[in-house]
Design a protein around this motif. Sequence first.
Motif, PDB file in Angstrom:
ATOM      1  N   LEU A 216       0.922  -1.059   0.036  1.00  0.00           N
ATOM      2  CA  LEU A 216       0.085   0.015   0.069  1.00  0.00           C
ATOM      3  C   LEU A 216       0.856   1.246   0.203  1.00  0.00           C
TER       4      LEU A 216
ATOM      5  N   ARG B  31       3.239   6.734  -6.226  1.00  0.00           N
ATOM      6  CA  ARG B  31       1.419   7.967  -7.399  1.00  0.00           C
ATOM      7  C   ARG B  31       1.997   9.023  -6.842  1.00  0.00           C
TER       8      ARG B  31
ATOM      9  N   ARG C 272       2.146   1.975  -3.286  1.00  0.00           N
ATOM     10  CA  ARG C 272       1.837   2.087  -4.407  1.00  0.00           C
ATOM     11  C   ARG C 272       1.629   3.815  -3.889  1.00  0.00           C
ATOM     12  N   LYS C 273       1.664   3.776  -3.135  1.00  0.00           N
ATOM     13  CA  LYS C 273       1.554   4.914  -2.486  1.00  0.00           C
ATOM     14  C   LYS C 273       2.338   6.748  -3.142  1.00  0.00           C
TER      15      LYS C 273
END
Lengths: 119, 645
Positions: free
Chosen positions: B422, B429, B425-426
């Motif tokens: 998680l 992005r 991914r953060k």
Amino acid sequence: VTNGPILVVDDDPNILDVVSELLDMEGYRVATAANGAEALRFVEEQRPSLVLLDMRMPVLDGWGFAKELKARGMHLPILVMTAAQNARLWAEEIGAQGYVAKPFEVPALLDAVEKLRAN
Amino acid sequence: VDPETGLSADQFLNYLTQATFFAVFLLTAWAAVRVPRRARINTALFFGVLAFIIAMQWLTAAIHLPANPLFGALTGGLLMTMPYLMLRLVDDFSGVPPRVMAAGAGGMIVSIALVAALPLWPSDAPVRFPITVLLVLYFVVLSGYVAVQLVLGSRRASGVTRRRLQAAAAGCALLALVLLLILPSTLLPALRPVWMVASRLVGLASGLAFFIAFAPPPILRRAWQEPELRAFLGRAARLPRLSSTEAIVWEITRGVSASLGAPAATVGLWDQDDQLMRYAPLDPEGAWTDAPAHLYLAGRAFSTQRALLSDNAERDDPESADVYRAAGTRAVLAAPITAGSERLGVLVAYAPHPPIFADDDLVLIQLLADQAAVILESRKLIDDAARVRAREEVTRLRDDFLSSAAHDLKTPLTTLLAQAQLMERKAERDPTAPADARGIKRLVVETRRLNGLVLELLDAARAEHGRILGLLELTDLVALANKVAARLTTDRHPIRVAGDSRAVAEVDSMRIDQVLSNLIENAAKYSPDGGEVEVRVWQEDSRVSFSVTDRGIGIPAADLAHVFDRFHRGTNVDDRQFAGMGLGLYICRAIVDAHHGEIAVASTRGVAGGGAEGGAGASDNGTTFTVTLPLSQPPGDLDTLSSLK
């Protein structure tokens, strides 16, 4: 297929938190429940578009939840997520549409969710 | 005297006795002709002599020959062969020392000579009396000796053989009595008819006794076998449940030897894997012996799957002659133990003397072997069922252990992997976003949790291999308790240390610290409403004890016996509320056991007012764990355990 939220059911609060945050980040609406009984109370009020279901839980486990749903004539897509070795067997047992084995890869979970939502 | 026929009681008895002996002779002669065996020939010979004497008497009476001294001598001489023939029969039946046989033969020759010489003296010569007494004495002493030998033999024998030996002994004793009765008749001629009647009666009884001893009709044999057979069959149904196959085999051999009247019997169990016959020992303490399938007469019965009887084992199985000779075995009776098409083994009965077994015993031993097959087959089924159950139990336990451990380890792993991905991914992005403090904190907490679980599993694995202790050293348990209490005390669960001021014992202080910490953590964990935890340390004689007491939810009575089991969690414990694999107390007990100590638990649960759930009755509940350790450890242990450190 409704536009209802994805209901995540797991007795481990950490998993519940992480999975909801992940789904939230992907733009899904998410609701959580700590066991089968809480999940049943939720589905009585709103109809979720998908249930991510842990199997071994206190109070009411995954099998009990699925049985209750059937008894009430509710048909919801279910994605089983369990740490058990026989995840597939259990998913078949309760008539779930899919399963992910814990610990899961995040892309695998998101793929499965997306596929079930698209159907 | 019957007025019609003019037949006196004496004459009637005489004819009856003679007819009996003659009939017995015909029966035994027929048996000897049919299957000529040594014992049968001797039996026929014995009765043949009597029959010959009787036939001669009839013949002389029929042709009205005057009393002939030659005939008298011939009759007397034949009569004198009887003790020796009797001796031969007994030899067949239970063995007579060669010296006694030689003496009997010598006595026979001398007495025949004397009988032949007797008519040389005039009938009133004084020398006739002592000679007659001598002859009678020879006859009586030899018969008496034989009777005593047979009685002794019957004591050692069982079942049908015992009865036959008893009958033979009775026959001998009665025959001696007949001769003894002749003496008074010569001394008191006036009472001669009384003595004659008495001696004829005794003679008749003696003939019957010999008949049933040496040539028992099959119906009588079966009747004698029945009580033992009944007793064995009565026990048979319970035999498969005996504790071991050895015990079952021993019971079978006992029943078989009793039923057949054989001194010894054994069972050979066929070992399909090793292609060997395993023979049971003749006494329950002995060792089993292995033999190739074909060896011995028993092996022959097994290979041919047919019951066999040999009255001369050395002759019929020369290959193993020395084995039979060493064991004193003359006759062998064997039958295959076979259930359906499965060859289980062979049943064998041995006897030192051939006449103990008869041909119809072949049928009996086959029936007994079939019964043994049923018993052994049931035993096998019971064993198989138990083995399957045990295997299932092991599988189930292993599944429980593995799936339980796997599940417990995978739960924090799931969080860790998902949380890390998680955050990844953060970051992908939005690389400029601030660090996810909550996520990082969760990674740390879950990694610690995982570490705790891994350590728990490793300790349990060590405990299982008995290698849980490290360095043993003299430790003051009061100081240790104070140290642990200071580390774990909280406002919600304050810890109070009480008891002696010093209690030193030789322990692995790290492991005892672990036990105490675990017990205190449990006490706090199972006191969700808070409350004091009391630790007491005291020394008593050569033992040091410490206890941990809480006022928590208590342990249900049904769980008390299982708290130290692997993966056991109380039935009143919510899995989620109290994290842990359920290995803590299992490890505690292993540590205490390794110190040669004891751990015990006592708990009370308030029954009034909802108790644990409501919290109102919390003070009624409580659990005390008590650990007792010896002051020092055995020296042997110290070395091995220290060296493992």
